[in-house]
Design a protein around this motif. Structure first.
Motif, PDB file in Angstrom:
ATOM      1  N   PRO A   1       1.292  34.864 -31.617  1.00 36.13           N
ATOM      2  CA  PRO A   1       2.675  34.391 -31.466  1.00 36.13           C
ATOM      3  C   PRO A   1       3.235  34.753 -30.094  1.00 36.13           C
ATOM      4  CG  PRO A   1       2.374  35.427 -33.605  1.00 36.13           C
ATOM      5  CD  PRO A   1       1.132  35.718 -32.812  1.00 36.13           C
ATOM      6  N   LYS A   2       4.145  33.919 -29.596  1.00 38.03           N
ATOM      7  CA  LYS A   2       4.721  34.120 -28.275  1.00 38.03           C
ATOM      8  C   LYS A   2       6.246  34.170 -28.362  1.00 38.03           C
ATOM      9  CE  LYS A   2       0.887  31.663 -26.021  1.00 38.03           C
ATOM     10  NZ  LYS A   2       0.527  30.527 -25.139  1.00 38.03           N
TER      11      LYS A   2
ATOM     12  N   GLU B   1      19.228  31.268 -35.390  1.00 41.48           N
ATOM     13  CA  GLU B   1      19.945  31.382 -34.117  1.00 41.48           C
ATOM     14  C   GLU B   1      19.106  32.030 -33.031  1.00 41.48           C
ATOM     15  OE1 GLU B   1      20.713  35.189 -36.373  1.00 41.48           O
ATOM     16  OE2 GLU B   1      20.512  33.062 -36.841  1.00 41.48           O
ATOM     17  N   ASP B   2      17.985  32.632 -33.402  1.00 39.81           N
ATOM     18  CA  ASP B   2      17.144  33.323 -32.423  1.00 39.81           C
ATOM     19  C   ASP B   2      16.130  32.400 -31.755  1.00 39.81           C
ATOM     20  OD1 ASP B   2      18.196  36.016 -32.858  1.00 39.81           O
ATOM     21  OD2 ASP B   2      17.251  35.879 -34.832  1.00 39.81           O
ATOM     22  N   HIS B   3      15.882  31.226 -32.322  1.00 39.49           N
ATOM     23  CA  HIS B   3      14.975  30.225 -31.749  1.00 39.49           C
ATOM     24  C   HIS B   3      13.578  30.793 -31.494  1.00 39.49           C
ATOM     25  CE1 HIS B   3      18.506  27.714 -31.269  1.00 39.49           C
ATOM     26  NE2 HIS B   3      19.091  28.676 -30.582  1.00 39.49           N
ATOM     27  N   ASN B   4      13.097  31.601 -32.414  1.00 39.75           N
ATOM     28  CA  ASN B   4      11.764  32.173 -32.299  1.00 39.75           C
ATOM     29  C   ASN B   4      10.835  31.666 -33.399  1.00 39.75           C
ATOM     30  OD1 ASN B   4      11.234  33.829 -30.054  1.00 39.75           O
ATOM     31  ND2 ASN B   4      12.558  35.445 -30.851  1.00 39.75           N
TER      32      ASN B   4
ATOM     33  N   PRO C   1       6.168  31.851 -33.256  1.00 44.26           N
ATOM     34  CA  PRO C   1       6.699  31.147 -32.086  1.00 44.26           C
ATOM     35  C   PRO C   1       5.608  30.696 -31.133  1.00 44.26           C
ATOM     36  CG  PRO C   1       7.158  33.513 -31.978  1.00 44.26           C
ATOM     37  CD  PRO C   1       6.649  33.237 -33.348  1.00 44.26           C
ATOM     38  N   GLY C   2       5.696  29.432 -30.750  1.00 44.65           N
ATOM     39  CA  GLY C   2       4.722  28.859 -29.831  1.00 44.65           C
ATOM     40  C   GLY C   2       3.400  28.518 -30.459  1.00 44.65           C
TER      41      GLY C   2
END
Length: 287
Positions: free
Chosen positions: A77-78, A101-104, A108-109
């Protein structure tokens, strides 16, 4: 009798067994909570080309952890803003905020596949290995090099809870051998509906299709509806009709489908359950 095997087969067998992880532990300390209903994630690599996830052992309390979700990621994960934290057992973990709200996100990625969910103090969940299990790892075609945990923290912990090391944590037991059958998870979700005023009951439906001629055997299911859900049922349908698989009231209850096999095909439905058992009853039965 002697069985002849190739050198590549021997190497593969040796590597699988000696790179085995008996257990993968994931921890999100409750002390990370910034506010009520806060989400934090962590991840760990799976060693070797292939591992079967055979059991999930939760280590959390519903008084401070609303739910946990476990997924496999097709690579490391990134996250944008990961931090290093110390756990109560002396280990350290990379964690990151993973609410909307953290957009992770949980992976992530990376591409993510869900494999497990927990809430309401549910106990140990076994996949029934060697009969079946979730297969993950970095081997080509699996695309599941990392296992990740999302912990939904209800609130900030008290000082006493911090001292006790309360957390959203889980241990995942693994085995390098392949199961006889593969487990996968299908998520049914409908968040695009309204509740008209004055109606005593509103039916909300969610569905997915089974494609192809393969047969699906239902092993277990869970429901999650918070305070508004009163009667959640799972059914296999064909056309306008359907065959009930099971139902449950309440918030996120672990269900092992009991009775005869429930087989779901694109042509029809075979079999029917005789009821279910909550995971807390520790009933070892499956379809």
């Amino acid at each position: 009798d002697l069985t002849m095997v190739s050198l590549d087969q021997l190497k593969d067998s040796f590597a699988s067994y000696h790179s085995s992880q008996a257990e993968v532990s994931l921890t999100v300390p409750a002390s990370l909570a910034r506010k009520a209903d806060d989400y934090w994630c962590t991840a760990a690599p799976l060693i070797g080309g292939r591992q079967t996830l055979t059991a999930f052992v939760p280590k959390a309390k519903e008084t401070i952890v609303h739910h946990m979700v476990v997924a496999v990621c097709d690579g490391r994960p990134k996250p944008k803003n990961a931090i290093r934290v110390a756990n109560s057992d002396g280990t350290k973990s990379w964690v990151w905020p993973c609410g909307l709200e953290d957009h992770n996100g949980i992976c992530p990625g990376r591409q993510m596949t869900l494999v497990y969910a927990w809430s309401k103090n549910a106990g140990r969940f076994e996949t029934g290995f060697p009969r079946q299990g979730f297969v993950a790892g970095k081997r080509e075609g699996l695309g599941a090099e990392y296992v990740a945990l999302q912990g939904h923290l209800l609130r900030q912990p008290t000082e006493e809870e911090k001292d006790r090391g309360e957390s959203a944590a889980i241990s995942i037991e693994t085995d390098p051998r392949m199961p006889q059958s593969l487990l996968s998870l299908s998520l049914f979700l409908n968040a695009n509906f309204k509740l008209p005023p004055g109606l005593p009951r509103v039916r909300v439906r969610s569905r997915c299709c089974v494609r192809g001629s393969d047969t699906i055997e239902v092993f277990a299911y869970r429901v999650h509806a918070h305070g508004l859900g009163r009667n959640i049922t799972l059914a296999a349908e064909r056309g306008g009709g359907g065959t009930g698989i099971g139902g449950e009231h309440g918030i996120l209850v672990g269900i092992h489908v009991g009775g005869r096999s429930v087989r779901v095909r694109d042509e029809d439905v075979r079999g029917r359950t005789r009821g279910g058992h909550s995971q807390e009853d520790a009933v070892e039965s499956w379809a």
